[in-house]
Design a protein around this motif. Structure first.
Motif, PDB file in Angstrom:
ATOM      1  N   LEU A 242     -31.812  50.971  11.366  1.00 29.78           N
ATOM      2  CA  LEU A 242     -31.348  51.548  10.235  1.00 29.78           C
ATOM      3  C   LEU A 242     -29.864  51.485  10.173  1.00 29.78           C
ATOM      4  O   LEU A 242     -29.098  51.403  10.999  1.00 29.78           O
ATOM      5  CB  LEU A 242     -31.981  52.910   9.933  1.00 29.78           C
ATOM      6  CG  LEU A 242     -33.482  52.946  10.208  1.00 29.78           C
ATOM      7  CD1 LEU A 242     -33.888  54.492  10.303  1.00 29.78           C
ATOM      8  CD2 LEU A 242     -34.235  52.153   9.191  1.00 29.78           C
TER       9      LEU A 242
ATOM     10  N   ARG B 100     -26.748  45.355   4.535  1.00 30.40           N
ATOM     11  CA  ARG B 100     -27.201  44.685   3.413  1.00 30.40           C
ATOM     12  C   ARG B 100     -26.869  43.323   3.560  1.00 30.40           C
ATOM     13  O   ARG B 100     -27.601  42.416   2.874  1.00 30.40           O
ATOM     14  CB  ARG B 100     -26.545  45.173   2.049  1.00 30.40           C
ATOM     15  CG  ARG B 100     -26.892  46.551   1.719  1.00 30.40           C
ATOM     16  CD  ARG B 100     -26.539  46.891   0.270  1.00 30.40           C
ATOM     17  NE  ARG B 100     -26.987  45.930  -0.719  1.00 30.40           N
ATOM     18  CZ  ARG B 100     -26.904  46.191  -1.987  1.00 30.40           C
ATOM     19  NH1 ARG B 100     -25.809  46.984  -2.471  1.00 30.40           N
ATOM     20  NH2 ARG B 100     -27.456  45.280  -2.980  1.00 30.40           N
TER      21      ARG B 100
ATOM     22  N   GLY C 127     -27.385  41.722   6.458  1.00 28.81           N
ATOM     23  CA  GLY C 127     -28.203  41.337   7.333  1.00 28.81           C
ATOM     24  C   GLY C 127     -27.947  41.697   8.848  1.00 28.81           C
ATOM     25  O   GLY C 127     -28.411  40.886   9.825  1.00 28.81           O
TER      26      GLY C 127
ATOM     27  N   ARG D 298     -26.581  43.972  12.164  1.00 27.23           N
ATOM     28  CA  ARG D 298     -26.928  44.957  12.607  1.00 27.23           C
ATOM     29  C   ARG D 298     -25.752  45.662  13.389  1.00 27.23           C
ATOM     30  O   ARG D 298     -24.686  45.202  14.060  1.00 27.23           O
ATOM     31  CB  ARG D 298     -28.168  44.763  13.800  1.00 27.23           C
ATOM     32  CG  ARG D 298     -28.581  46.010  14.573  1.00 27.23           C
ATOM     33  CD  ARG D 298     -29.842  45.530  15.043  1.00 27.23           C
ATOM     34  NE  ARG D 298     -29.741  44.516  16.122  1.00 27.23           N
ATOM     35  CZ  ARG D 298     -29.644  44.737  17.420  1.00 27.23           C
ATOM     36  NH1 ARG D 298     -29.280  46.112  17.792  1.00 27.23           N
ATOM     37  NH2 ARG D 298     -29.230  43.836  18.158  1.00 27.23           N
TER      38      ARG D 298
ATOM     39  N   MET E 260     -32.940  47.789  -1.893  1.00 31.65           N
ATOM     40  CA  MET E 260     -34.204  47.982  -1.132  1.00 31.65           C
ATOM     41  C   MET E 260     -34.552  46.842  -0.404  1.00 31.65           C
ATOM     42  O   MET E 260     -35.211  46.902   0.602  1.00 31.65           O
ATOM     43  CB  MET E 260     -35.114  48.542  -2.079  1.00 31.65           C
ATOM     44  CG  MET E 260     -36.430  49.104  -1.223  1.00 31.65           C
ATOM     45  SD  MET E 260     -37.787  50.267  -2.131  1.00 31.65           S
ATOM     46  CE  MET E 260     -38.178  49.288  -3.439  1.00 31.65           C
ATOM     47  N   SER E 261     -34.652  45.627  -1.081  1.00 33.60           N
ATOM     48  CA  SER E 261     -34.984  44.171  -0.532  1.00 33.60           C
ATOM     49  C   SER E 261     -34.208  43.981   0.551  1.00 33.60           C
ATOM     50  O   SER E 261     -34.502  43.586   1.668  1.00 33.60           O
ATOM     51  CB  SER E 261     -34.986  43.414  -1.587  1.00 33.60           C
ATOM     52  OG  SER E 261     -35.156  42.114  -1.082  1.00 33.60           O
ATOM     53  N   GLU E 262     -32.651  44.292   0.404  1.00 34.32           N
ATOM     54  CA  GLU E 262     -31.708  43.822   1.572  1.00 34.32           C
ATOM     55  C   GLU E 262     -32.129  44.948   2.699  1.00 34.32           C
ATOM     56  O   GLU E 262     -31.905  44.429   3.743  1.00 34.32           O
ATOM     57  CB  GLU E 262     -30.444  43.734   1.128  1.00 34.32           C
ATOM     58  CG  GLU E 262     -30.231  42.672   0.219  1.00 34.32           C
ATOM     59  CD  GLU E 262     -29.021  42.778  -0.583  1.00 34.32           C
ATOM     60  OE1 GLU E 262     -28.684  41.837  -1.251  1.00 34.32           O
ATOM     61  OE2 GLU E 262     -28.250  43.824  -0.765  1.00 34.32           O
ATOM     62  N   LEU E 263     -32.032  46.333   2.349  1.00 34.80           N
ATOM     63  CA  LEU E 263     -32.175  47.288   3.606  1.00 34.80           C
ATOM     64  C   LEU E 263     -33.460  47.407   3.959  1.00 34.80           C
ATOM     65  O   LEU E 263     -33.762  48.008   5.305  1.00 34.80           O
ATOM     66  CB  LEU E 263     -31.531  48.720   2.991  1.00 34.80           C
ATOM     67  CG  LEU E 263     -30.256  48.627   2.419  1.00 34.80           C
ATOM     68  CD1 LEU E 263     -29.709  49.901   2.053  1.00 34.80           C
ATOM     69  CD2 LEU E 263     -29.231  48.478   3.728  1.00 34.80           C
ATOM     70  N   GLY E 264     -34.454  47.062   3.434  1.00 38.08           N
ATOM     71  CA  GLY E 264     -35.802  47.437   3.594  1.00 38.08           C
ATOM     72  C   GLY E 264     -36.155  48.840   3.163  1.00 38.08           C
ATOM     73  O   GLY E 264     -35.440  49.685   2.929  1.00 38.08           O
ATOM     74  N   VAL E 265     -37.644  49.149   3.191  1.00 42.09           N
ATOM     75  CA  VAL E 265     -38.012  50.460   2.679  1.00 42.09           C
ATOM     76  C   VAL E 265     -37.241  51.451   3.677  1.00 42.09           C
ATOM     77  O   VAL E 265     -36.883  52.622   3.125  1.00 42.09           O
ATOM     78  CB  VAL E 265     -39.552  50.592   2.572  1.00 42.09           C
ATOM     79  CG1 VAL E 265     -40.019  52.045   2.354  1.00 42.09           C
ATOM     80  CG2 VAL E 265     -40.061  49.475   1.658  1.00 42.09           C
TER      81      VAL E 265
ATOM     82  N   GLY F 136     -34.778  51.534   5.924  1.00 43.62           N
ATOM     83  CA  GLY F 136     -33.335  51.525   5.534  1.00 43.62           C
ATOM     84  C   GLY F 136     -32.949  52.193   4.266  1.00 43.62           C
ATOM     85  O   GLY F 136     -32.070  53.101   4.018  1.00 43.62           O
TER      86      GLY F 136
END
Length: 643
Positions: free
Chosen positions: A424, A463, A465, A467, A512-517, A519
């Motif tokens: 995350l 955001r 991509g 880590r 939200m699209s870049e972090l994922g739900v 995240g």
């Protein structure tokens, strides 16, 4: 003195045997008709006053790290870079800056600011001078260069690395600092705090405040109940995150086998950025801390970053006998006067494959860079940042430093490892962040208009991509132990978190699209949870006190009123329980176990945090980019010792 360079040569390692050559007799260097390798480096060291014992030790160090003998000598301070450059210039018939004159480089600024991060081929075109960092190339490689150039060698001007940095700053500092300030704003205005709130955010906030005030006027009980229910979503997210972190610490896990640390020859070049502002008193301690780093000196690129307006610290730093791998980068005066602006400027001169940030008072464990380089070498390319643990060496100083230490333990031993484990987004701390330099540059580095630039950078990395992980190594710092400096520091942090939340919620669907739900929710749990809970915390006490004085606590006349109180009570008990449990687990088993009983005072500490939150909210509208400097070196306790 004007120097028109055609090409700048950054820090490339030019010392392999295939590049060893010799110059013609006119250059003043020794020749060998049998083309045997001549130990020019040893001769130079002898000429410059190095003792036989020093040379033997340097030869061993250079062989282990696979660097030039002269580079090892300069980096360790055995010889001075200025003496080496002058000696090389005379021996090879190369030019050198005239004594007492300030060299200027009137080349196009867009080439100048790529000086230290873009490889440039060395060439000699008619009518052009070439500025060369004399510490980059070994004497043997420079001798071969002089031989190849022949009569054109007079167009090559050797300079020390510090001299080249100063010349670039004099020539192009104003353009470079403009890039440091406006680079992110121009490339990604949606990621810059300078742009402020989006139009829809302003409209939403205005309408929401108006609706709430109107509802309170006509239906106060129902409005408070609904508001409490909505706010409880943030609180429950925060409670869940902290409870999960407590469980993550408490659950036993098999100890991971420690990887073999990279040897000196395998280690990459590492840049260390140390921003200072009004830190004169702490400079000697900083010099000692930098000298304690367990890393080949010739592969360390240390930049002490200073502000042009801070003459006292500049003069104090210039008087210290730093070794040759330490350079002073003076940032031209330009608003905003923030740490991220200074870091962006210094990044122009960074030559390392990796970059780490340390504050003036930091005392990292000696092998931290070696550990980070080892992790990066074994990790996939998308792991571009490692956050080392931060801890305080003056935890016992007073009540404030004890609470501050508990708070840091919950973050760096509890929350961040949990976020990293589940991939995350991590809100970075302000120091001991280790980066892949290429990825850092790619995303625009730091936002100079965000006063908590580290937490924002962690979100932008996620955001984009990339880590972020945590590093099993500790950096010791000085806890802010006086009330007013603590209030100013915490105000800045909370103001920066508000800025960061506003920036990354300009386009919620995109975020939200870049972090994922997951995240996206963890982002709200951390940033929104901290901001809202800090602002709401004293309100809860006020409402509870009012109910007690009215004699109606949990005995209200209506169901709505009782529901409001029960929601508040659940958040109160759950929030304190989760935080106290997390804090207790975080300090247990460490040198701070004596703080176990002090976790009970967290609710009191939160009231101080709330005061800072309201001060931050006020500053957000009246002085959004004002950076309140934290004074270091005020602790009465001894310096840190290893964990």
């Amino acid at each position: 003195m004007d120097l028109a360079p055609h090409a700048f040569v950054p820090y490339e390692w030019k010392h392999t045997p295939s590049e060893i050559g010799h110059a013609s007799g006119s250059s003043g260097t020794r020749t060998n008709s049998d083309a045997a390798v001549i130990d020019i480096e040893r001769d130079f060291l002898v000429d410059l006053g190095a003792s036989p014992d020093q040379i033997r030790r340097l030869e061993n160090d250079a062989a282990r790290a696979r660097v030039s003998l002269v580079q090892a000598a300069v980096a360790q301070g055995a010889i001075r870079a200025s003496d080496l450059t002058a000696r090389l210039s005379r021996s090879l018939d190369l030019s050198e800056p005239a004594a007492g004159e300030a060299t200027r480089l009137p080349e196009a600024p867009d080439e100048a600011w790529r000086l230290f991060d873009t490889p440039v081929r060395l060439s000699a075109r008619a009518g052009r001078m070439i500025a060369v960092n004399g510490e980059t190339y070994s004497p043997t490689a420079l001798a071969a260069l002089a031989q190849r150039l022949g009569a054109k060698r007079e167009r090559v001007m050797l300079m020390t690395r510090q001299g080249l940095i100063d010349a670039v700053t004099r020539s192009h500092g104003s353009a470079m600092v403009e890039t440091a300030v406006r680079g992110l704003l121009m490339a990604r205005p949606d990621w810059s705090a300078k742009a402020g709130l989006a139009a829809w955010q302003l409209y939403f906030a205005t309408v929401a405040v108006g609706l709430v005030l109107g509802a309170v006027a006509f239906a106060p009980a129902e409005t408070l109940t609904l508001a409490s229910a909505m706010l409880s979503i943030f609180f429950l997210l925060t409670i869940a995150l902290r409870a999960a972190a407590a469980v993550n610490i408490a659950l036993p896990r098999p100890k991971a086998k420690e990887a073999r640390l990279l040897g000196d020859a395998e280690l990459p070049r590492y840049t260390v950025l140390v921003p200072l502002y009004r830190e004169t008193a702490i400079l000697p301690h900083l010099a000692h801390a930098l000298a304690s780093i367990d890393y080949p000196a010739a592969k360390l690129d240390i930049k002490i970053v200073l502000e042009a307006s801070d003459r006292d610290t500049i003069e104090a730093a210039q008087k210290l006998a730093f070794p040759g791998n330490v350079d002073l980068v003076v940032v031209p005066d330009r608003e905003p006067r923030t740490k991220p602006k200074a870091l962006n400027y210094a990044l122009h001169f960074a030559s390392g494959e990796f970059v780490v940030i340390y504050d003036a008072e930091d005392r990292p464990e000696p092998d931290q860079l070696r550990k980070a380089a080892t992790v990066f070498a074994q990790a996939p390319a998308d792991l571009v940042c490692l956050q080392a643990r931060l801890d305080y060496y003056n935890a016992r100083e007073n009540w404030l430093s004890r609470q501050f230490t508990i708070e840091y333990a919950t973050l760096f031993r509890g929350l961040l490892p949990l976020l990293a484990r589940f991939r995350l987004p991590l809100p970075l701390g302000g120091t001991s962040n280790h980066f892949r330099a290429a990825a850092l540059r790619e995303i625009g580095a730091w936002d100079p208009y965000n006063v908590t630039e580290d937490a924002d950078l962690g979100m932008r990395l996620a955001r984009a991509g990339y880590r972020t992980g945590t590093l099993e190594s500790t950096t010791w710092e000085e806890a802010c132990c006086r009330p007013m400096p603590w209030l100013k520091q915490r105000t800045r942090w909370l103001k920066g978190w508000m800025q960061t939340f506003g920036v990354h919620m300009r386009r919620p669907r995109e975020a939200m699209s870049e972090l994922g739900v997951a995240g996206f929710l963890s982002f709200h749990a951390y940033f929104a949870g901290i901001i809202v809970s800090a602002l709401a915390h004293p309100v809860f006490y006020i409402l509870m006190l009012y109910e007690v004085l009215q004699g109606r606590l949990f005995a209200g006349e209506g169901a709505m009123e009782n529901l409001l109180l029960w929601i508040a009570a659940v958040n109160f008990v759950g929030g304190y329980a989760a935080n106290i449990a997390l804090s207790a687990f975080a300090v247990a088993g460490t040198r701070h176990r004596h703080l176990m009983l002090h976790v009970m005072f967290i609710p009191v500490y939160w009231l101080f945090v709330s005061a800072a939150a309201y001060r931050a909210l006020w500053q957000l509208f009246h002085a959004p980019f004002h950076w309140e400097k934290t004074e270091h070196g005020v602790s009465r306790l001894a310096r840190p010792f290893p964990a």
